[in-house]
Design an enzyme around this catalytic site. Structure first.
Site, PDB file in Angstrom:
ATOM      1  N   HIS A 119       1.919   0.216   3.865  1.00  0.00           N
ATOM      2  CA  HIS A 119       0.468   0.211   3.669  1.00  0.00           C
ATOM      3  C   HIS A 119      -0.033  -1.103   4.271  1.00  0.00           C
ATOM      4  O   HIS A 119       0.670  -2.117   4.206  1.00  0.00           O
ATOM      5  CB  HIS A 119       0.070   0.169   2.194  1.00  0.00           C
ATOM      6  CG  HIS A 119       0.525   1.308   1.344  1.00  0.00           C
ATOM      7  ND1 HIS A 119       1.759   1.343   0.749  1.00  0.00           N
ATOM      8  CD2 HIS A 119      -0.109   2.434   0.944  1.00  0.00           C
ATOM      9  CE1 HIS A 119       1.874   2.448   0.030  1.00  0.00           C
ATOM     10  NE2 HIS A 119       0.752   3.135   0.132  1.00  0.00           N
ATOM     11  N   ASP A 177       0.437  -3.941   1.943  1.00  0.00           N
ATOM     12  CA  ASP A 177       1.803  -4.404   1.636  1.00  0.00           C
ATOM     13  C   ASP A 177       2.170  -5.529   2.576  1.00  0.00           C
ATOM     14  O   ASP A 177       2.806  -6.497   2.179  1.00  0.00           O
ATOM     15  CB  ASP A 177       2.883  -3.341   1.896  1.00  0.00           C
ATOM     16  CG  ASP A 177       2.631  -2.022   1.244  1.00  0.00           C
ATOM     17  OD1 ASP A 177       1.997  -2.013   0.185  1.00  0.00           O
ATOM     18  OD2 ASP A 177       3.087  -0.996   1.796  1.00  0.00           O
TER      19      ASP A 177
HETATM   20  C1  XUL Z   1       2.277   7.250  -4.476  1.00  0.00           C
HETATM   21  C2  XUL Z   1       2.989   7.366  -3.202  1.00  0.00           C
HETATM   22  C3  XUL Z   1       2.539   6.442  -2.131  1.00  0.00           C
HETATM   23  C4  XUL Z   1       2.474   7.059  -0.786  1.00  0.00           C
HETATM   24  C5  XUL Z   1       1.854   6.173   0.265  1.00  0.00           C
HETATM   25  O1  XUL Z   1       2.785   8.029  -5.488  1.00  0.00           O
HETATM   26  O2  XUL Z   1       3.898   8.145  -3.063  1.00  0.00           O
HETATM   27  O3  XUL Z   1       3.374   5.351  -2.127  1.00  0.00           O
HETATM   28  O4  XUL Z   1       3.732   7.431  -0.342  1.00  0.00           O
HETATM   29  O5  XUL Z   1       0.586   5.766  -0.047  1.00  0.00           O
END
Ligand code: XUL
Ligand code: CO
Length: 437
Positions: free
Chosen positions: A101, A104
């Site tokens: 993300h 992150d």
């Molecule tokens: C949340 C989840 C996230 C997604 C990316 O449950 O799985 O980490 O993979 O936003």
């Protein structure tokens, strides 16, 4: 920079009889299965969020994880240092991909301009490490759920300014994902859902979500981003009802809003089970519609009803998953992305290695078992035979569209009663599955 994991060297394949906990027993990346290397079948990816940003905190207490390289500050220097550590771990594991993300990898600045500048600085370090190691970006995504501004959602917020901020975030994240050669771009719903319909305009929110995705598709085209867009279904958490609740809901939404040509699904095991499905069901249902994009590999806990994001170690599960991936033509350009975190009690850096080695081995074993099942073809033969009444006669007329209610009634009036049914043989087949395991 000194190594963060000096006691660990590159993890090697030592075979099933190895007693070395820092070696693979099943994952032998160059081993050929059904004409393709294990590495190309599995396309393993390490997530930035749990593995490099997870602290082990839970609603009852703060983080426990010891991460000597991380000073815990939101500084850019700390973020860049973390990049070096991340690539050391990914390289030692021999995983070809990673995923992040925006938040992150890069902290937010005082305003959007500053935030974007910080993201560029960290992206430069990520690119250097990608070039140094050959590790590639599986996907990028924008975190539009942690910051308080997203309390009502991002694309489905009631606040138009928040929608605009979210659009700016995805625009930037798409640019960075393209710059880093990302092969996909993921939307997990975050806070796109509702807690209570008394305060929610359901239709307006879902219309807005579709508008948002169309804007993303248009912008990708504009900048020449050719990666695959993915939606990741999840039924609940953080909202009571997530709009992307399961594969069927996502595919219906995509089809209704003319988005299906542009999106596939990123399916996650723990999300499937929260939705009351098996992962195998979600994979087959999505695969049969040509929309299988990627998987987030993890598992829940049968005793717990929330998203525990545990590392997958169950061969039964990984075999089922690999059977589906092989059946539907593989996972590329997606991958097997470990959206999984070590337990709060597993707080030492070395636990990150044990966790990933176990997950990678479980999938490699699952791949081998699935390939053996397919080679003998017993399940396929059984299923084919089970539906063989549709291969000829009245069944073939039904499938080809030649039959209608009148012709079927005439047929049945003549015949009087149906041919005897045959056993589904579930127990026999479950025993057969165990034979390969
Ligand atoms: C949340 C989840 C996230 C997604 C990316 O449950 O799985 O980490 O993979 O936003
Ligand atoms: Co996920």
């Amino acid at each position: 920079m000194a190594a963060a994991f000096p006691e660990v060297s590159k993890i090697k394949y030592e075979g099933p009889s190895s007693r070395n906990p820092l070696a693979f027993r099943w994952y032998n990346e160059s081993e050929m299965i059904e004409g393709k290397s294990m590495k190309d079948h599995l396309r393993f990816s390490i997530v930035y969020w749990h593995t490099f940003r997870g602290t082990g905190s839970d609603p009852f207490g703060p983080g426990t994880a010891i991460r000597p390289w991380d000073d815990g500050s939101p500084s850019v220097e700390n973020a860049v240092k973390r990049v070096r550590v991340a690539f050391e771990l990914i390289e030692k594991l021999g995983a070809p991909y990673y995923a992040f993300h925006d938040r992150d990898v890069a902290p937010e600045g005082a305003n959007l301009t500053e935030t974007n500048k910080i993201f560029d600085t960290v992206a430069k370090a990520l690119k250097e490490e990608q070039q140094r190691t050959g590790i590639k970006l599986l996907w990028g995504t924008a975190n539009m759920f942690s910051h308080p501004r997203f309390m009502h959602g991002a694309a489905t917020t009631c606040n138009a300014d928040v929608f605009a901020f979210a659009a700016a975030s995805v625009k930037k994240c798409l640019e960075v994902t393209k710059e880093l050669g990302g092969e996909n771009y993921v939307f997990w719903g975050g806070r796109e859902g509702y807690q209570n319909l008394f305060n929610t305009d359901l239709k307006r929110e879902i219309d807005h979500l579709a508008k948002f995705f169309h804007m993303a598709v248009d912008y990708a085209k504009k900048i020449g981003f050719t990666g695959q867009f993915l939606i990741e279904p999840k039924p609940k958490e953080p909202t009571k009802h997530q709009y992307d609740s399961d594969a069927a809901a996502c595919l219906n939404f995509l089809r209704a809003y003319d988005l299906l040509p542009h999106f596939k699904l990123n399916l996650e095991t723990n999300h499937a089970t929260l939705a009351g499905h098996t992962m195998m069901h979600e994979l087959d249902y999505t695969g049969m519609q040509g929309a299988l994009g990627s998987i987030d590999a993890n598992t829940g806990d049968v005793m717990l009803g929330w998203d525990t994001d545990q590392f997958p170690t169950n061969y039964y599960l990984t075999t089922e998953i690999m059977l589906m991936l092989l059946k539907h033509g593989g996972i590329a350009p997606g991958g097997v992305n470990f959206d999984a975190k070590v337990r709060r009690e597993s707080f030492e850096p070395i636990d990150l290695f044990y966790a990933h080695i176990g997950g990678m081995d479980a999938f490699a074993k699952g791949l081998k078992v699935a390939a053996a099942i397919r080679a003998e073809g017993e399940f396929d033969k059984f299923v084919k035979e089970r539906y063989s009444s549709f291969d000829s006669g009245v069944g073939a007329e039904i499938e080809s569209g030649k039959a209608d209610f009148t012709s079927l009634e005439t047929y049945m009036l003549q015949k009087g009663e149906v041919s005897p049914n045959k056993s589904g043989r579930q127990e026999y087949l479950e025993n057969l599955f165990n034979r390969y395991l």
